[in-house]
Design a protein around this motif. Structure first.
Motif, mmCIF file in Angstrom:
data_model
loop_
_atom_site.group_PDB
_atom_site.id
_atom_site.type_symbol
_atom_site.label_atom_id
_atom_site.label_comp_id
_atom_site.label_asym_id
_atom_site.label_seq_id
_atom_site.Cartn_x
_atom_site.Cartn_y
_atom_site.Cartn_z
ATOM 1 N N SER A 113 -21.327 108.989 87.756
ATOM 2 C CA SER A 113 -20.034 109.458 88.509
ATOM 3 C C SER A 113 -18.840 108.455 87.423
ATOM 4 C CB SER A 113 -19.800 109.519 89.975
ATOM 5 O OG SER A 113 -20.057 107.246 90.429
ATOM 6 N N GLY A 114 -18.187 109.775 86.907
ATOM 7 C CA GLY A 114 -17.326 109.575 86.409
ATOM 8 C C GLY A 114 -17.162 109.914 84.866
ATOM 9 N N ASP A 115 -15.372 109.719 84.263
ATOM 10 C CA ASP A 115 -15.436 109.584 82.855
ATOM 11 C C ASP A 115 -16.366 108.846 82.089
ATOM 12 O OD1 ASP A 115 -14.966 110.459 80.462
ATOM 13 O OD2 ASP A 115 -12.708 110.896 80.835
ATOM 14 N N TYR A 116 -17.035 108.890 81.108
ATOM 15 C CA TYR A 116 -17.125 107.623 79.801
ATOM 16 C C TYR A 116 -16.052 107.113 79.333
ATOM 17 C CZ TYR A 116 -22.547 109.554 80.970
ATOM 18 O OH TYR A 116 -23.434 110.207 80.761
ATOM 19 N N LEU A 117 -15.112 108.333 78.559
ATOM 20 C CA LEU A 117 -13.808 107.520 77.988
ATOM 21 C C LEU A 117 -13.474 105.802 78.730
ATOM 22 C CD1 LEU A 117 -12.082 107.845 75.892
ATOM 23 C CD2 LEU A 117 -10.460 109.389 76.677
ATOM 24 N N ILE A 118 -13.389 105.658 79.241
ATOM 25 C CA ILE A 118 -12.871 104.107 79.928
ATOM 26 C C ILE A 118 -13.837 103.328 79.205
ATOM 27 C CG2 ILE A 118 -13.526 105.043 82.541
ATOM 28 C CD1 ILE A 118 -11.355 102.699 82.982
ATOM 29 N N SER A 119 -15.349 103.524 79.716
ATOM 30 C CA SER A 119 -16.363 103.160 78.951
ATOM 31 C C SER A 119 -16.042 103.180 77.546
ATOM 32 C CB SER A 119 -17.210 103.406 79.725
ATOM 33 O OG SER A 119 -17.388 103.255 81.403
ATOM 34 N N TYR A 120 -16.028 103.592 76.770
ATOM 35 C CA TYR A 120 -15.808 103.160 75.757
ATOM 36 C C TYR A 120 -14.478 102.215 75.479
ATOM 37 C CZ TYR A 120 -19.306 107.001 75.485
ATOM 38 O OH TYR A 120 -20.814 108.260 75.203
ATOM 39 N N VAL A 121 -13.360 102.288 76.183
ATOM 40 C CA VAL A 121 -12.637 101.764 75.274
ATOM 41 C C VAL A 121 -12.486 100.135 76.270
ATOM 42 C CG1 VAL A 121 -10.554 101.830 76.105
ATOM 43 C CG2 VAL A 121 -10.827 104.088 76.031
ATOM 44 N N VAL A 122 -13.119 100.068 76.980
ATOM 45 C CA VAL A 122 -13.455 98.972 77.272
ATOM 46 C C VAL A 122 -14.329 98.051 76.937
ATOM 47 C CG1 VAL A 122 -13.634 97.162 79.184
ATOM 48 C CG2 VAL A 122 -12.456 99.480 80.020
ATOM 49 N N LEU A 123 -15.141 99.289 76.419
ATOM 50 C CA LEU A 123 -16.407 98.343 75.487
ATOM 51 C C LEU A 123 -15.506 98.005 73.874
ATOM 52 C CD1 LEU A 123 -19.721 100.318 75.651
ATOM 53 C CD2 LEU A 123 -18.989 98.121 76.211
ATOM 54 N N ALA A 124 -15.172 98.616 73.229
ATOM 55 C CA ALA A 124 -14.033 98.436 72.406
ATOM 56 C C ALA A 124 -12.827 96.820 72.103
ATOM 57 C CB ALA A 124 -13.327 99.289 71.798
ATOM 58 N N VAL A 125 -12.199 97.292 73.709
ATOM 59 C CA VAL A 125 -11.587 95.803 73.573
ATOM 60 C C VAL A 125 -12.309 94.694 73.865
ATOM 61 C CG1 VAL A 125 -9.586 95.021 74.877
ATOM 62 C CG2 VAL A 125 -9.610 97.569 74.398
ATOM 63 N N SER A 126 -13.294 95.049 74.614
ATOM 64 C CA SER A 126 -14.205 93.980 75.067
ATOM 65 C C SER A 126 -15.120 93.354 74.167
ATOM 66 C CB SER A 126 -15.167 94.122 76.222
ATOM 67 O OG SER A 126 -14.733 94.452 77.026
ATOM 68 N N PHE A 127 -15.411 93.633 73.074
ATOM 69 C CA PHE A 127 -16.171 93.104 71.588
ATOM 70 C C PHE A 127 -15.047 92.487 70.772
ATOM 71 C CE2 PHE A 127 -17.677 93.668 67.117
ATOM 72 C CZ PHE A 127 -19.120 94.056 67.631
ATOM 73 N N ALA A 128 -13.496 93.429 70.887
ATOM 74 C CA ALA A 128 -12.902 92.034 70.227
ATOM 75 C C ALA A 128 -12.777 91.108 70.902
ATOM 76 C CB ALA A 128 -10.975 93.639 69.779
ATOM 77 N N ILE A 129 -12.257 91.418 71.307
ATOM 78 C CA ILE A 129 -11.832 89.627 72.668
ATOM 79 C C ILE A 129 -12.653 88.936 72.059
ATOM 80 C CG2 ILE A 129 -11.088 89.041 74.952
ATOM 81 C CD1 ILE A 129 -10.427 91.226 75.292
ATOM 82 N N GLU A 130 -14.516 89.543 72.987
ATOM 83 C CA GLU A 130 -14.867 88.333 72.463
ATOM 84 C C GLU A 130 -15.482 88.072 71.138
ATOM 85 O OE1 GLU A 130 -16.835 86.659 74.433
ATOM 86 O OE2 GLU A 130 -17.477 88.370 76.133
ATOM 87 N N SER A 131 -15.398 88.710 69.735
ATOM 88 C CA SER A 131 -15.015 88.399 68.733
ATOM 89 C C SER A 131 -14.282 87.127 68.403
ATOM 90 C CB SER A 131 -14.570 89.372 68.145
ATOM 91 O OG SER A 131 -16.235 90.249 67.879
#
Length: 356
Positions: free
Chosen positions: A113-131
């Motif tokens: 249920s819901g849109d995929y776009l927000i998940s992709y955005v959060v994954l990208a931002v999370s990847f940068a912070i975790e790096s």
């Protein structure tokens, strides 16, 4: 050691990782609720587990650095391993348990249920912070491994500093988990089948299980009472045997009391002509030599003993179990003060061959 000091670099690494994981956990949770993605919710649980782990590791550093007292004459170094073990256990139960359970549920229900776009955005931002968090841990690992003259890989595998080891493994697992979640989401969106999202969630859970198992095993070994590395043991033996009044070292036992504290106990056969005053002077000299060369050695106990008929010239290795020695050449020593071996949180050969 009269009073242990908190490793400020390890504290900084843990604090940075904790702050990063807290921010990421909130973002992933919001994205998971909005999108309904199992992989995103599993990643949120992953980050919550990591955040709690960092809090426990911070407690490990602080509690383990308390000075010795009457009730705990050898200090509180081993308490740091208790909190680090609890951190590994929490990762096992909370992070891995939720991810695997939710992944199985998603595969069975097959709903999104819901849109995929927000998940992709959060994954990208999370990847940068975790790096950023991982980069700090890598910097510390490289610095420590250079100081000891060993490789970062060997340092991570054998170190007794479980806090930096935990942060490095968890941040590495976090980045891998983000990639798995992204692939799972992409395949689910492309095929329209939520099976891939659920499988990604299960894989993230299995990844957390592996990290938790590695950290738990390491901390249990240290809690039981692990000896110093084989090469350091030989260096200590040579220092004691080199004393003028010492005939031979019969038995040498060592134990890691904490990441920055080591105990040395030995049965020493002094020369027959040595007087009581000379034996006392030799004991003082032994402690001075060892603590000057290896500041992490906090306690030195020597027990004068008689020579056994037919006994060899080599110290008995009662701390060893049968099996091969460590994977590094015996003559290779980690550099430290005065060219000695630096044992602080250092690699243990026993762990290298499955004995730790």
């Amino acid at each position: 050691m009269a009073e242990a000091e908190v490793n400020s670099e390890s504290v900084g690494t843990v604090v940075v990782a904790g702050a990063a994981n807290l921010a990421i956990a909130v973002a992933k949770l919001v994205a998971g609720i909005i999108s309904g993605s199992a992989a995103m919710l599993s990643e949120a649980a992953h980050s919550v587990a990591d955040t709690t782990t960092e809090v426990l590791l911070y407690l490990a550093l602080r509690r383990g650095a308390r000075p010795a007292d009457v009730r705990h004459p050898f200090g509180y170094g081993k308490e740091s391993y208790v909190w680090a073990f609890l951190a590994a256990l929490f990762t096992f139960v909370a992070g891995a348990g939720f991810a695997i359970t939710h992944g199985v549920t998603t595969i069975l229900v097959h709903e999104h249920s819901g849109d995929y776009l927000i998940s992709y955005v959060v994954l990208a931002v999370s990847f940068a912070i975790e790096s950023v968090s991982l980069a700090r841990a890598v910097r510390q690992v490289r610095g420590e491994s250079r100081r000891w003259g060993t490789t970062p890989r060997r340092f991570l595998r054998l170190t007794a500093d479980t806090t930096v080891k935990a942060v490095f493994l968890e941040d590495s697992a976090a980045l891998i988990g983000l990639l798995i979640a992204g692939v799972g989401l992409g395949l689910s969106q492309w095929t329209g089948d939520e099976l891939f999202d659920g499988v990604a969630s299960i894989l993230i859970g299995l990844l957390l299980l592996v990290v938790a198992a590695i950290l738990a095993k390491s901390n249990i070994s240290l809690l039981v009472g692990r000896a110093v590395p084989e090469r350091l043991h030989h260096e200590i033996e040579r220092e004691l045997a080199g004393l003028p009044t010492v005939d031979r070292v019969d038995t040498l036992l060592t134990m890691q009391l904490g990441p920055d504290d080591i105990l040395v106990a030995a049965k020493v056969d002094f020369r027959d002509e040595a007087t009581g005053a000379e034996i006392e002077a030799a004991a003082d000299e032994a402690e001075r030599r060892l603590t000057d060369r290896y500041p992490e050695i906090g306690y030195v106990f020597l027990d004068p003993t008689r020579s056994l008929p037919g006994a060899g010239r080599r110290a008995r290795r009662t701390q060893e179990e049968p099996g091969p020695v460590g994977d590094a050449p015996l003559g290779t020593a980690y550099p430290g003060p005065a060219g000695g071996v630096r044992p602080t949180g250092g690699p243990s050969d026993q762990e290298a061959d499955g004995r730790g």
